[in-house]
Structures are given as structure tokens and as C-alpha cells.
Write an enzyme that holds these catalytic residues in place. Sequence first.
Site, PDB file in Angstrom:
ATOM      1  N   HIS A   1     -12.280   2.111  -8.065  1.00  0.00           N
ATOM      2  CA  HIS A   1     -12.226   2.667  -6.712  1.00  0.00           C
ATOM      3  C   HIS A   1     -13.478   3.487  -6.425  1.00  0.00           C
ATOM      4  O   HIS A   1     -13.974   4.217  -7.290  1.00  0.00           O
ATOM      5  CB  HIS A   1     -10.991   3.545  -6.570  1.00  0.00           C
ATOM      6  CG  HIS A   1     -10.474   3.640  -5.172  1.00  0.00           C
ATOM      7  ND1 HIS A   1     -10.953   2.883  -4.123  1.00  0.00           N
ATOM      8  CD2 HIS A   1      -9.488   4.415  -4.629  1.00  0.00           C
ATOM      9  CE1 HIS A   1     -10.302   3.178  -3.021  1.00  0.00           C
ATOM     10  NE2 HIS A   1      -9.414   4.105  -3.289  1.00  0.00           N
TER      11      HIS A   1
ATOM     12  N   ASP B   1       0.936   4.421  -7.250  1.00  0.00           N
ATOM     13  CA  ASP B   1       0.364   5.765  -7.406  1.00  0.00           C
ATOM     14  C   ASP B   1       0.124   6.073  -8.887  1.00  0.00           C
ATOM     15  O   ASP B   1      -0.492   5.292  -9.577  1.00  0.00           O
ATOM     16  CB  ASP B   1       1.268   6.799  -6.737  1.00  0.00           C
ATOM     17  CG  ASP B   1       1.299   6.630  -5.219  1.00  0.00           C
ATOM     18  OD1 ASP B   1       0.349   6.030  -4.674  1.00  0.00           O
ATOM     19  OD2 ASP B   1       2.268   7.078  -4.590  1.00  0.00           O
TER      20      ASP B   1
ATOM     21  N   ASP C   1       1.274  -0.719  -4.993  1.00  0.00           N
ATOM     22  CA  ASP C   1       0.530   0.511  -5.231  1.00  0.00           C
ATOM     23  C   ASP C   1       1.524   1.550  -5.737  1.00  0.00           C
ATOM     24  O   ASP C   1       2.276   2.147  -4.962  1.00  0.00           O
ATOM     25  CB  ASP C   1      -0.120   0.964  -3.917  1.00  0.00           C
ATOM     26  CG  ASP C   1      -0.906   2.253  -4.052  1.00  0.00           C
ATOM     27  OD1 ASP C   1      -0.977   2.799  -5.164  1.00  0.00           O
ATOM     28  OD2 ASP C   1      -1.441   2.702  -3.027  1.00  0.00           O
TER      29      ASP C   1
ATOM     30  N   GLU D   1      -2.673   4.576 -11.043  1.00  0.00           N
ATOM     31  CA  GLU D   1      -3.960   5.265 -11.049  1.00  0.00           C
ATOM     32  C   GLU D   1      -3.974   6.420 -12.030  1.00  0.00           C
ATOM     33  O   GLU D   1      -2.937   7.040 -12.310  1.00  0.00           O
ATOM     34  CB  GLU D   1      -4.302   5.754  -9.643  1.00  0.00           C
ATOM     35  CG  GLU D   1      -3.338   6.758  -9.057  1.00  0.00           C
ATOM     36  CD  GLU D   1      -3.596   7.015  -7.573  1.00  0.00           C
ATOM     37  OE1 GLU D   1      -4.102   8.113  -7.263  1.00  0.00           O
ATOM     38  OE2 GLU D   1      -3.279   6.140  -6.756  1.00  0.00           O
TER      39      GLU D   1
ATOM     40  N   ASP E   1       0.696  10.753   1.996  1.00  0.00           N
ATOM     41  CA  ASP E   1       0.474   9.948   0.791  1.00  0.00           C
ATOM     42  C   ASP E   1       0.273  10.867  -0.411  1.00  0.00           C
ATOM     43  O   ASP E   1      -0.759  10.854  -1.075  1.00  0.00           O
ATOM     44  CB  ASP E   1      -0.742   9.036   1.009  1.00  0.00           C
ATOM     45  CG  ASP E   1      -0.937   8.045  -0.123  1.00  0.00           C
ATOM     46  OD1 ASP E   1       0.037   7.738  -0.827  1.00  0.00           O
ATOM     47  OD2 ASP E   1      -2.089   7.581  -0.307  1.00  0.00           O
TER      48      ASP E   1
ATOM     49  N   ARG F   1      -5.800   1.639 -12.329  1.00  0.00           N
ATOM     50  CA  ARG F   1      -6.723   2.041 -11.256  1.00  0.00           C
ATOM     51  C   ARG F   1      -7.596   3.192 -11.720  1.00  0.00           C
ATOM     52  O   ARG F   1      -7.100   4.253 -12.110  1.00  0.00           O
ATOM     53  CB  ARG F   1      -5.924   2.415 -10.013  1.00  0.00           C
ATOM     54  CG  ARG F   1      -6.759   2.972  -8.875  1.00  0.00           C
ATOM     55  CD  ARG F   1      -5.941   2.999  -7.618  1.00  0.00           C
ATOM     56  NE  ARG F   1      -6.391   4.021  -6.677  1.00  0.00           N
ATOM     57  CZ  ARG F   1      -5.876   4.195  -5.465  1.00  0.00           C
ATOM     58  NH1 ARG F   1      -4.907   3.405  -5.050  1.00  0.00           N
ATOM     59  NH2 ARG F   1      -6.306   5.148  -4.672  1.00  0.00           N
TER      60      ARG F   1
ATOM     61  N   SER G   1       0.811  -1.213   0.000  1.00  0.00           N
ATOM     62  CA  SER G   1       0.000   0.000   0.000  1.00  0.00           C
ATOM     63  C   SER G   1       0.844   1.264   0.000  1.00  0.00           C
ATOM     64  O   SER G   1       1.742   1.432   0.834  1.00  0.00           O
ATOM     65  CB  SER G   1      -0.908  -0.005   1.233  1.00  0.00           C
ATOM     66  OG  SER G   1      -1.421   1.273   1.507  1.00  0.00           O
ATOM     67  N   GLY G   2       0.523   2.184  -0.913  1.00  0.00           N
ATOM     68  CA  GLY G   2       1.222   3.463  -0.933  1.00  0.00           C
ATOM     69  C   GLY G   2       0.941   4.283   0.305  1.00  0.00           C
ATOM     70  O   GLY G   2       1.838   4.928   0.856  1.00  0.00           O
ATOM     71  N   LEU G   3      -0.315   4.270   0.756  1.00  0.00           N
ATOM     72  CA  LEU G   3      -0.665   4.976   1.989  1.00  0.00           C
ATOM     73  C   LEU G   3       0.120   4.409   3.166  1.00  0.00           C
ATOM     74  O   LEU G   3       0.692   5.171   3.968  1.00  0.00           O
ATOM     75  CB  LEU G   3      -2.172   4.841   2.260  1.00  0.00           C
ATOM     76  CG  LEU G   3      -2.653   5.285   3.646  1.00  0.00           C
ATOM     77  CD1 LEU G   3      -2.392   6.766   3.867  1.00  0.00           C
ATOM     78  CD2 LEU G   3      -4.138   4.964   3.828  1.00  0.00           C
TER      79      LEU G   3
ATOM     80  N   LYS H   1       0.053  12.719  -6.573  1.00  0.00           N
ATOM     81  CA  LYS H   1      -1.310  12.255  -6.328  1.00  0.00           C
ATOM     82  C   LYS H   1      -1.870  12.811  -5.028  1.00  0.00           C
ATOM     83  O   LYS H   1      -1.127  13.292  -4.162  1.00  0.00           O
ATOM     84  CB  LYS H   1      -1.347  10.721  -6.308  1.00  0.00           C
ATOM     85  CG  LYS H   1      -0.437  10.025  -5.286  1.00  0.00           C
ATOM     86  CD  LYS H   1      -1.034   9.876  -3.913  1.00  0.00           C
ATOM     87  CE  LYS H   1      -2.288   9.047  -3.855  1.00  0.00           C
ATOM     88  NZ  LYS H   1      -1.982   7.598  -3.839  1.00  0.00           N
TER      89      LYS H   1
ATOM     90  N   ASN I   1      -4.493  11.413  -1.988  1.00  0.00           N
ATOM     91  CA  ASN I   1      -5.145  10.196  -1.525  1.00  0.00           C
ATOM     92  C   ASN I   1      -6.639  10.256  -1.794  1.00  0.00           C
ATOM     93  O   ASN I   1      -7.299  11.260  -1.527  1.00  0.00           O
ATOM     94  CB  ASN I   1      -4.886   9.983  -0.030  1.00  0.00           C
ATOM     95  CG  ASN I   1      -5.413   8.657   0.452  1.00  0.00           C
ATOM     96  OD1 ASN I   1      -6.599   8.486   0.711  1.00  0.00           O
ATOM     97  ND2 ASN I   1      -4.526   7.688   0.571  1.00  0.00           N
ATOM     98  N   SER I   2      -7.171   9.156  -2.297  1.00  0.00           N
ATOM     99  CA  SER I   2      -8.561   9.125  -2.756  1.00  0.00           C
ATOM    100  C   SER I   2      -9.585   9.265  -1.637  1.00  0.00           C
ATOM    101  O   SER I   2     -10.738   9.625  -1.888  1.00  0.00           O
ATOM    102  CB  SER I   2      -8.817   7.819  -3.515  1.00  0.00           C
ATOM    103  OG  SER I   2      -7.943   7.690  -4.606  1.00  0.00           O
TER     104      SER I   2
END
Length: 355
Positions: free
Chosen positions: A250, A147, A145, A174, A118, A219, A106-108, A180, A182-183
Site C-alpha cells: 500500500h 482490517d 478487507d 493489514e 473506518d 497487507r 472494502s472495509g472503508l 485500525k 484508515n491509511s
Amino acid sequence: MQPYSKLTSYLWAPYEIQGKAKSFCAAALHWSKKTNNNCKETIINARNAHSNSKNHCSKETGNLRKTTILKTMLKERNSLSFLMEAHSGLSARIVEEAGFHGIWASGLSISAQLGVRDSNEASWTQVLEVAEFMADASTIPILLDADTGYGNFNNARRLVRKLEDRGIAGCCIEDKCFPKTNSLLDGRKQPLANMEEFAMKIKACKDYQRDDEFCIVARLEAFIAGRGLEEALLRAEAYYKAGADAILVHSKQTNSSEIEAFMKEWGEKGPVIIVPTKYYTTPTSLFREIGISAVIWANHNLRASVTAMQKTSKIIAKEQNLTSIEKGVSSVQEIFRLQRDDELKEAEGRYLPKL
């Protein structure tokens, strides 16, 4: 692009993870034979793989490449696979020991454990270093991940080569702009990349990879950006035609309505991955019913460790002793076991002179 295969007679059911490695590898072997004219290049000896290529698997996975296993997990129809978040070598090993057959880097989580946001504050080489430790500590495939790919097509394709060198089985890119956002952040703009440019970025990554089994996941952030179903489908089609091995859809709604609407229109065009962090109350059985290929449990090991560390630190700070803590934490011996100290002890017996 390889055809979207149906190997249902080969693959274990997702809720029968424990003890099913042989049948899973039969599916991976079948997929490998279907998609690689030179099967000898795909099925490799695990011992030689450690020295010749870091993209190897243990005896339990039938000496198949990690990339082959991940692709099988994504391409298999009528079977739901699971990837569990990890963010370090230690957490990757814990995930594998829990019985998972795939890891989500996970990038986060990686950025958080480095103490940064992130938002690409950690460079791609720093993320790459963490991913390498994770690959060294585990024998199951890792999906990174990645990004936005850390720049344009050239940055992204270079990243793919570096991931292959370090034994990572695939990466997820993504369709947002670099750096980026974070979503799951509230009230933040989520600018999307140009669809054609992002599709060409996916194509560049597929053209540049050396291992045909390495997975590129596109993504889709259309729902996150509030663009709606029509644009989500349009982008998914473009990315899949560009060569993406799977589409990650997502959504940050607290229900799965966007995912269900997408799957109703998308059908069986290609593998779809979801991340139900926000719609966690949705029954997993629904994901099977609508044809999802894989579910990512995206950040829960990080969040669980934060809770545990906060609780432990507060108690020790307050009580100024370890009396009430010791029995509730892992033993030092368990840490040594996870570090594989037994292997070092055995190696010292073989390679150090006897005194």
C-alpha cells in the site's frame, strides 16, 4: 506453502475479460490439480455446492470453487487481474455484471454505507453479515478487507473459518494495530504491529483454514507509516514465509515510485497486489511491466453512489418534484431485475397453489 506457479498458456489476458471465462477456468483447473492431490474435492457441482457449501461458482466459471479461482488470479504470472470494490449485495451483483472476475469487499465502503467510520466501529460480525449478502448475490470470488483481523491471532483465525462458511474466497489482513486507522487519512499516526507477531497471525490463519485454496493476503503498511523500502521488504519477506498467499503493498503517494522500488527488489518471490487510489494517473501498462499480479479499484463504487445520491437529493429538495430526476435514474424495473425478481416469480409458479 504452494510453489509460485507459471500458467501463462492457460490464462486470459486481463484486457480481454469479456467472454474469456472458459480459458480462465482452465487455468484455475490446472492450478487446482497442481496444488490439491484430491481434485475431486476441488471441482464440485455448482448445484450441490449451493446446498453443501456456499463457496461455489456458476456454470460460467466451470463449477470451480471461488477460492480456487481467486488463488489462480493471484498466482498467475505475466497476467494482471482486477478486483472491483463492492459494499453490498446489490453492488456485488453490479460488479459481476460489469465483467469483473473478482470483488474487493472494502472495509472503508462497508463501514461508510453503515454510516460509521473506518476505525473498526462496525463489529466483525456486522461486516460478516454484509459479506454474506455479497456472496449470495454473486458467483465470482470475493476478497474481504479484514482490517487487522479484528484482534490477535485467535480473532483472525476465527474470522477465517466464518468467512469460509459464507463462501468468501479470501481475506486481506493489514499489519497495523487494532483498532485500525484508515491509511489515506492525512496527519494521523499509523502504528504498525510487531512484525513477528503479525507473521504468526498469518500463520495461524493459514493453519486454521479448512479449504487449502482459501487466500490470506498480507497487507503491508510500511510505506503508509513512513518506514521506507527496507522495512517494507523485511516485513513482506516475513509474511510471505509465514504462508501469505500474496502481499498487498500500500502507498498513498500520488505516483507509483514506492511500488516500483518495491517490485525492483521483490522480483518474482510471490504475488503482489496494489491499490492505486492515490496514484491513479499511473498507466496500467506499467503495473503489467513491473510484475504486479492484481489491481484493486478500492472505493469507486461507493464514491460514485455518494455523488449520485447527493446530486439527486439536492435537486428533489430544491424542486420539490421528480420531473427533472426521473429520466436520469435507474427505473424501478431495473431494481427488480437486479433483485432477481424473475426467479421469485418462476418459483411462485412452481411452489404456490394455483387459485
